[in-house]
Write a protein that holds these residues in place. Structure first.
Motif, PDB file in Angstrom:
ATOM      1  N   ALA A  55       2.041   9.989   0.747  1.00  0.00           N
ATOM      2  CA  ALA A  55       1.277   9.131   1.865  1.00  0.00           C
ATOM      3  C   ALA A  55       1.955   7.815   2.124  1.00  0.00           C
ATOM      4  O   ALA A  55       2.646   7.440   1.354  1.00  0.00           O
ATOM      5  CB  ALA A  55      -0.304   9.202   1.504  1.00  0.00           C
ATOM      6  N   LYS A  74      -7.482   9.290   0.488  1.00  0.00           N
ATOM      7  CA  LYS A  74      -6.546  10.634   0.175  1.00  0.00           C
ATOM      8  C   LYS A  74      -6.417  10.631  -1.273  1.00  0.00           C
ATOM      9  O   LYS A  74      -6.614  12.064  -1.565  1.00  0.00           O
ATOM     10  CB  LYS A  74      -5.166  10.540   0.971  1.00  0.00           C
ATOM     11  CG  LYS A  74      -4.446  11.990   0.998  1.00  0.00           C
ATOM     12  CD  LYS A  74      -3.146  11.833   1.576  1.00  0.00           C
ATOM     13  CE  LYS A  74      -2.346  13.216   1.550  1.00  0.00           C
ATOM     14  NZ  LYS A  74      -1.184  13.181   2.353  1.00  0.00           N
ATOM     15  N   PHE A  77      -4.797   5.438   2.052  1.00  0.00           N
ATOM     16  CA  PHE A  77      -3.897   6.075   0.974  1.00  0.00           C
ATOM     17  C   PHE A  77      -4.794   6.457  -0.104  1.00  0.00           C
ATOM     18  O   PHE A  77      -5.110   7.568  -0.736  1.00  0.00           O
ATOM     19  CB  PHE A  77      -2.746   5.445   0.779  1.00  0.00           C
ATOM     20  CG  PHE A  77      -1.913   5.732  -0.493  1.00  0.00           C
ATOM     21  CD1 PHE A  77      -0.610   6.012  -0.291  1.00  0.00           C
ATOM     22  CD2 PHE A  77      -2.185   5.821  -1.798  1.00  0.00           C
ATOM     23  CE1 PHE A  77       0.206   6.771  -1.226  1.00  0.00           C
ATOM     24  CE2 PHE A  77      -1.484   6.049  -2.988  1.00  0.00           C
ATOM     25  CZ  PHE A  77      -0.358   6.605  -2.461  1.00  0.00           C
TER      26      PHE A  77
END
Length: 521
Positions: free
Chosen positions: A382, A370, A367
């Motif tokens: 996410a 990203k 996470f």
């Protein structure tokens, strides 16, 4: 005459110099070593060597402010630091990590022999794969190397456990007297000064050590010294100390999230007067047992639904909710998503006029990766959490706007804040405990002006405690579940309170532990 005077003066200077050298040689050689962790056997997490962030040599001194140049302690001995590792509480320690850290300690100690003494600084709640009583095992292996003449002083957390083996192989032992542990440094200093005093006065090993197991096993959130009966129980300790007769006395609450035979309350007292030592230990143990039913949670404690309902109805802010079952500061994996899943379901928190809420925190390495690619101001959708402990809920889906990214935290590594409506969720690269206002403000969050602050913690550390406008502790699932009756104990000694509430009164007479003249394995 001048020549005779000069010769006499030179002789006096030489004698003085030799005297100074002899004085320096007489300073005791004291090593420093220790490993500290609280590790839950009810969590699927495993703690590895890097978790201990071990320090070696002179860098060990950074743990101890009382070794400052003007402390009056540093000049009383030749200090020989070896290895000191302190891990954030977590899961059981891998056997490989334990053996590696112990071997490195022993190698360093071997290079520093001979020794007069050792300051052994441990927590007391370490669990290791395939090994009971790691601190006791560690100290035996040290004793086998340094010998039985070396004076050893042990400092511990009051949530540790003291086995007879650990008690015998140390000579002086103490633990914190406050929970939260605002006296941690003071307690370590006490262990060091007691050690120095016994070396300097030539009395060496105290003649008697009284050890009393107390069959009580309670979480720290019920035994805080902020409130009764813990407050008065620990306040009795200074009253039983009597110079060399009773040098020190301590009460260990132990650690309820490790299913091991050694885990139960313990009282230890030591000194040079057998009768006084025995009476001191028995007085504290009797008091501990007599007030067992008075221990209660340090704050009102409810299940999560009720905690959220009360927080939503309150006009006080911040209203703090302790998400206790996965508290990383007690040994939880830190990535249980159950509480956050429940929060994100609440319709009251989804409207534009919803109360503001901060959730701290959930780890999610992918996470965070990203989020860093998207950047602050971007939208993210996410999942995070449940990579280690997915027994209660799967990874949680988090959507919203990225409002902050902070890199370089020593524990969390990278921290990301995602805002959805008025709810802000902190996602970390590594698990993290949030204790201080600055933990939030550096992420552009204002905890004091937030309506609801949910933190993975048990009892509040001082800064959060002082910040709270109201506070509830939520009984939530995880590796450090506060509802002990839900835990599947198999190995602890029974009967024990509160698992066996109607048990008979135990024998609380003092057992005198032999001196460390023989190594107890």
């Amino acid at each position: 005459m001048k020549k005779l005077f000069s010769t006499s003066l030179l002789l006096a200077i030489l004698i003085s110099a030799v005297g100074c050298q002899n004085h320096k040689k007489k300073l005791p050689r004291i090593a420093i070593a220790g490993l500290a962790i609280e590790s839950s056997t009810f969590s699927p997490a495993v703690s590895h060597e890097d978790a201990f962030r071990a320090r070696y040599g002179d860098s060990v001194f950074s743990y101890y402010p009382f070794f400052a140049a003007d402390s009056g302690i540093i000049d009383r001995a030749v200090w020989l630091p070896t290895l000191r590792g302190h891990a954030m509480p977590g899961g059981i320690v891998s056997r490989e990590a334990y053996e590696s850290l112990v071997s490195k300690t022993l190698d360093s100690l071997k290079a520093k022999l001979p020794l007069d003494a050792l300051f052994f600084d441990v927590h007391g709640a370490m669990s290791v794969q395939g090994l009971d009583d790691p601190e006791g095992d560690f100290l035996v292996r040290i004793r086998e190397l340094v010998g039985t003449d070396v004076l050893i002083s042990t400092s511990m957390d009051l949530h540790g456990s003291v086995s007879p083996r650990l008690a015998q192989n140390t000579d002086l032992i103490t633990c914190y007297r406050l929970a939260p542990h605002e006296d941690a440094i003071e307690s370590k200093k006490r262990a060091v000064t007691n050690l120095l005093d016994r070396l300097e006065n030539g009395k060496g090993k105290p003649a008697y050590k009284a050890w009393i197991p107390v069959p009580i096993l309670l979480p720290g959130e019920k035994t805080s010294t902020r409130i009764e009966p813990g407050k008065s129980l620990y306040a009795q300790i200074p009253e039983v100390i009597e110079k060399d007769k009773v040098i020190d006395a301590s009460i260990w609450m132990s650690y309820p999230w490790a299913d091991e035979p050694r885990n139960h309350g313990v009282v230890v007292a030591y000194g040079d007067d057998k009768e006084a030592v025995g009476k001191a230990a028995e007085k504290l143990a009797a008091h501990f047992w007599n007030v067992r039913k008075e221990f209660d949670f340090v704050a009102p404690t409810v299940y999560l639904d009720e905690a959220l309902e009360k927080a939503l109805a309150s006009d006080k802010k911040p209203f703090i909710i302790s998400d206790m079952g996965d508290n990383p500061t007690a040994g939880g994996a830190g990535d249980v998503t159950w509480t956050l899943q429940e929060i994100l379901k609440r319709p009251e928190l989804k409207s534009p006029r919803a109360k503001s809420l901060i959730y701290a925190s959930i780890p999610g390495e992918e996470f965070v990766k990203k989020a860093k690619e998207i950047g602050v101001g971007g939208k993210i959708d996410a999942t995070a959490g449940a990579a280690v402990d997915n027994r209660f809920a799967p990874p949680v889906r988090i959507t919203g706007t990225i409002t902050a990214i902070h890199e370089g935290h020593p524990n969390a590594k990278t921290e990301v804040v995602v805002r959805n409506g008025n709810t802000s969720v902190i996602v970390t690269e590594r698990r993290m405990a949030y204790h201080y206002e600055k933990d939030f403000t550096k992420l552009r969050l204002n905890p004091r002006e937030t309506d609801i602050l949910v933190v993975k913690i048990g009892y509040l550390v001082p800064e959060l405690y002082d910040m709270r406008a109201d506070w509830l502790m939520a009984l939530t699932p995880g590796g450090v579940d506060q509802d002990l009756l839900r835990l599947d104990y198999k190995r602890i000694n029974r009967p024990i309170y509160p698992l066996d509430p109607d048990m008979a009164d135990p024998d609380l007479n003092a057992t005198f532990i032999p001196l460390s003249d023989e190594i107890k394995r």
